[in-house]
Write a protein that holds these residues in place. Sequence first.
Motif, PDB file in Angstrom:
ATOM      1  N   UNK A 141     -10.876 -15.558   3.743  1.00 49.22           N
ATOM      2  CA  UNK A 141     -11.611 -14.945   4.845  1.00 49.22           C
ATOM      3  C   UNK A 141     -11.101 -15.333   6.211  1.00 49.22           C
ATOM      4  N   UNK A 142      -9.867 -15.833   6.291  1.00 48.97           N
ATOM      5  CA  UNK A 142      -9.313 -16.288   7.570  1.00 48.97           C
ATOM      6  C   UNK A 142      -8.374 -15.269   8.210  1.00 48.97           C
ATOM      7  N   UNK A 143      -8.231 -14.113   7.580  1.00 45.65           N
ATOM      8  CA  UNK A 143      -7.381 -13.078   8.150  1.00 45.65           C
ATOM      9  C   UNK A 143      -8.121 -12.399   9.305  1.00 45.65           C
ATOM     10  N   UNK A 144      -7.562 -12.482  10.514  1.00 47.74           N
ATOM     11  CA  UNK A 144      -8.197 -11.861  11.672  1.00 47.74           C
ATOM     12  C   UNK A 144      -7.338 -10.698  12.174  1.00 47.74           C
ATOM     13  N   UNK A 145      -7.991  -9.650  12.629  1.00 46.83           N
ATOM     14  CA  UNK A 145      -7.298  -8.491  13.180  1.00 46.83           C
ATOM     15  C   UNK A 145      -7.296  -8.581  14.699  1.00 46.83           C
ATOM     16  N   UNK A 146      -6.146  -8.299  15.297  1.00 49.08           N
ATOM     17  CA  UNK A 146      -6.025  -8.323  16.752  1.00 49.08           C
ATOM     18  C   UNK A 146      -5.871  -6.886  17.229  1.00 49.08           C
ATOM     19  N   UNK A 147      -6.960  -6.326  17.733  1.00 46.71           N
ATOM     20  CA  UNK A 147      -6.959  -4.936  18.175  1.00 46.71           C
ATOM     21  C   UNK A 147      -6.598  -4.831  19.647  1.00 46.71           C
ATOM     22  N   UNK A 148      -5.507  -4.140  19.934  1.00 47.97           N
ATOM     23  CA  UNK A 148      -5.058  -3.921  21.301  1.00 47.97           C
ATOM     24  C   UNK A 148      -4.253  -2.627  21.353  1.00 47.97           C
ATOM     25  N   UNK A 149      -4.026  -2.071  22.528  1.00 51.27           N
ATOM     26  CA  UNK A 149      -3.265  -0.818  22.625  1.00 51.27           C
ATOM     27  C   UNK A 149      -1.847  -0.982  22.065  1.00 51.27           C
ATOM     28  N   UNK A 150      -1.381   0.019  21.321  1.00 49.10           N
ATOM     29  CA  UNK A 150      -0.014  -0.009  20.816  1.00 49.10           C
ATOM     30  C   UNK A 150       0.606   1.383  20.924  1.00 49.10           C
ATOM     31  N   UNK A 151       1.934   1.396  21.042  1.00 51.18           N
ATOM     32  CA  UNK A 151       2.681   2.641  21.192  1.00 51.18           C
ATOM     33  C   UNK A 151       2.960   3.215  19.810  1.00 51.18           C
ATOM     34  N   UNK A 152       2.372   4.358  19.507  1.00 53.11           N
ATOM     35  CA  UNK A 152       2.477   4.948  18.161  1.00 53.11           C
ATOM     36  C   UNK A 152       3.910   5.371  17.814  1.00 53.11           C
ATOM     37  N   UNK A 153       4.646   6.061  18.708  1.00 47.05           N
ATOM     38  CA  UNK A 153       6.034   6.415  18.375  1.00 47.05           C
ATOM     39  C   UNK A 153       6.902   5.196  18.047  1.00 47.05           C
ATOM     40  N   UNK A 154       6.707   4.090  18.802  1.00 51.03           N
ATOM     41  CA  UNK A 154       7.466   2.870  18.516  1.00 51.03           C
ATOM     42  C   UNK A 154       7.118   2.316  17.139  1.00 51.03           C
ATOM     43  N   UNK A 155       5.829   2.334  16.803  1.00 49.34           N
ATOM     44  CA  UNK A 155       5.376   1.867  15.493  1.00 49.34           C
ATOM     45  C   UNK A 155       6.030   2.687  14.379  1.00 49.34           C
ATOM     46  N   UNK A 156       6.010   4.004  14.525  1.00 47.06           N
ATOM     47  CA  UNK A 156       6.581   4.886  13.502  1.00 47.06           C
ATOM     48  C   UNK A 156       8.085   4.687  13.379  1.00 47.06           C
ATOM     49  N   UNK A 157       8.774   4.562  14.533  1.00 45.36           N
ATOM     50  CA  UNK A 157      10.223   4.324  14.505  1.00 45.36           C
ATOM     51  C   UNK A 157      10.566   3.016  13.810  1.00 45.36           C
ATOM     52  N   UNK A 158       9.776   1.973  14.067  1.00 43.40           N
ATOM     53  CA  UNK A 158      10.013   0.671  13.412  1.00 43.40           C
ATOM     54  C   UNK A 158       9.889   0.800  11.896  1.00 43.40           C
ATOM     55  N   UNK A 159       8.880   1.537  11.445  1.00 44.33           N
ATOM     56  CA  UNK A 159       8.667   1.720   9.999  1.00 44.33           C
ATOM     57  C   UNK A 159       9.842   2.478   9.383  1.00 44.33           C
ATOM     58  N   UNK A 160      10.263   3.560  10.031  1.00 45.42           N
ATOM     59  CA  UNK A 160      11.373   4.372   9.503  1.00 45.42           C
ATOM     60  C   UNK A 160      12.685   3.591   9.514  1.00 45.42           C
ATOM     61  N   UNK A 161      12.969   2.905  10.632  1.00 49.07           N
ATOM     62  CA  UNK A 161      14.218   2.151  10.746  1.00 49.07           C
ATOM     63  C   UNK A 161      14.314   1.002   9.752  1.00 49.07           C
ATOM     64  N   UNK A 162      13.162   0.447   9.390  1.00 53.20           N
ATOM     65  CA  UNK A 162      13.165  -0.675   8.446  1.00 53.20           C
ATOM     66  C   UNK A 162      13.686  -0.271   7.070  1.00 53.20           C
ATOM     67  N   UNK A 163      13.584   1.038   6.743  1.00 59.52           N
ATOM     68  CA  UNK A 163      13.981   1.470   5.399  1.00 59.52           C
ATOM     69  C   UNK A 163      15.138   2.463   5.341  1.00 59.52           C
ATOM     70  N   UNK A 164      15.495   3.071   6.456  1.00 57.21           N
ATOM     71  CA  UNK A 164      16.534   4.103   6.445  1.00 57.21           C
ATOM     72  C   UNK A 164      17.840   3.621   5.821  1.00 57.21           C
ATOM     73  N   UNK A 165      18.353   2.485   6.289  1.00 60.71           N
ATOM     74  CA  UNK A 165      19.620   1.966   5.771  1.00 60.71           C
ATOM     75  C   UNK A 165      19.509   1.574   4.307  1.00 60.71           C
ATOM     76  N   UNK A 166      18.414   0.906   3.950  1.00 62.74           N
ATOM     77  CA  UNK A 166      18.226   0.473   2.563  1.00 62.74           C
ATOM     78  C   UNK A 166      18.168   1.664   1.613  1.00 62.74           C
ATOM     79  N   UNK A 167      17.516   2.739   2.041  1.00 63.17           N
ATOM     80  CA  UNK A 167      17.423   3.943   1.208  1.00 63.17           C
ATOM     81  C   UNK A 167      18.812   4.532   0.973  1.00 63.17           C
ATOM     82  N   UNK A 168      19.610   4.624   2.070  1.00 65.20           N
ATOM     83  CA  UNK A 168      20.958   5.184   1.948  1.00 65.20           C
ATOM     84  C   UNK A 168      21.822   4.332   1.035  1.00 65.20           C
ATOM     85  N   UNK A 169      21.724   3.023   1.193  1.00 66.62           N
ATOM     86  CA  UNK A 169      22.528   2.113   0.370  1.00 66.62           C
ATOM     87  C   UNK A 169      22.186   2.247  -1.116  1.00 66.62           C
ATOM     88  N   UNK A 170      20.959   2.582  -1.410  1.00 66.50           N
ATOM     89  CA  UNK A 170      20.537   2.742  -2.801  1.00 66.50           C
ATOM     90  C   UNK A 170      20.786   4.161  -3.305  1.00 66.50           C
TER      91      UNK A 170
END
Length: 256
Positions: free
Chosen positions: A96-125
Amino acid sequence: QGNKRSYYYEKALANQMAEMEKEKAEAANKAKSTFLSSMSHEIRTPMNAIVGMTEVLLRSEHSKETVEYLNNIKVSGEALLTIINDILDFSKIESGKMTLINEPYNVPDLINDIINAFSLRMRQKGLSFITEIDSNIPKVLEGDEIRIKQIALNILSNAFKYTKEGYVKLKISSIIDNNTCKLLFSIEDTGSGIKKEALERLFETFERIDEKKNRHIEGSGLGLAIARDLVNAQGGRFEIDIDGDLFKVTLRFPII
């Protein structure tokens, strides 16, 4: 009358024993969570040093063979860190020690980070990584960006691991209602899916479905359990289709 007194006495004793067993189980669970958290921190410190020093060495001139060895050390170290972080997050959620930190975030940056994290790995596989992003998603929302990213990455990682050929598809859409935005993440793959009888064990911690067949796959077995718990902690919805090859997450955030 005597039998009635005996019945109530035995019932009270049984209740007392059940309560003692419950307290004992809770104490053992707390001790386990504390141990996991402590050990995760202890292991993570030297592992960060190993990965960091390897990155420093890779910036220098080395033979092709040495560079290959260093890259293997770096990749293995990062894989271990991922497992350690999973265990640390799991212990926080469980205690029960997991805390959420709610603050404004940039949605396009979030989506780009998610896509970039896997794009290369997907191609390599040799996998196709299909993305379908709703252009009407608001640019700025309020929530815990790190945990939102972790949910998507954990589900994508699971799809990546268990898909040998074909594609992994990430679809992100939105529904806007007054000053809130409902984000819908959909992750589909062409992997072997999950047997119906195994679906109920999917979120068992430290467990992998069809262990014998998938023993070569790295991981702690905690990724989906953590993703589901993080979704629940944010009041969202986590769904899996009957074949286990389509995951859906729905989260609601205020629009900034």
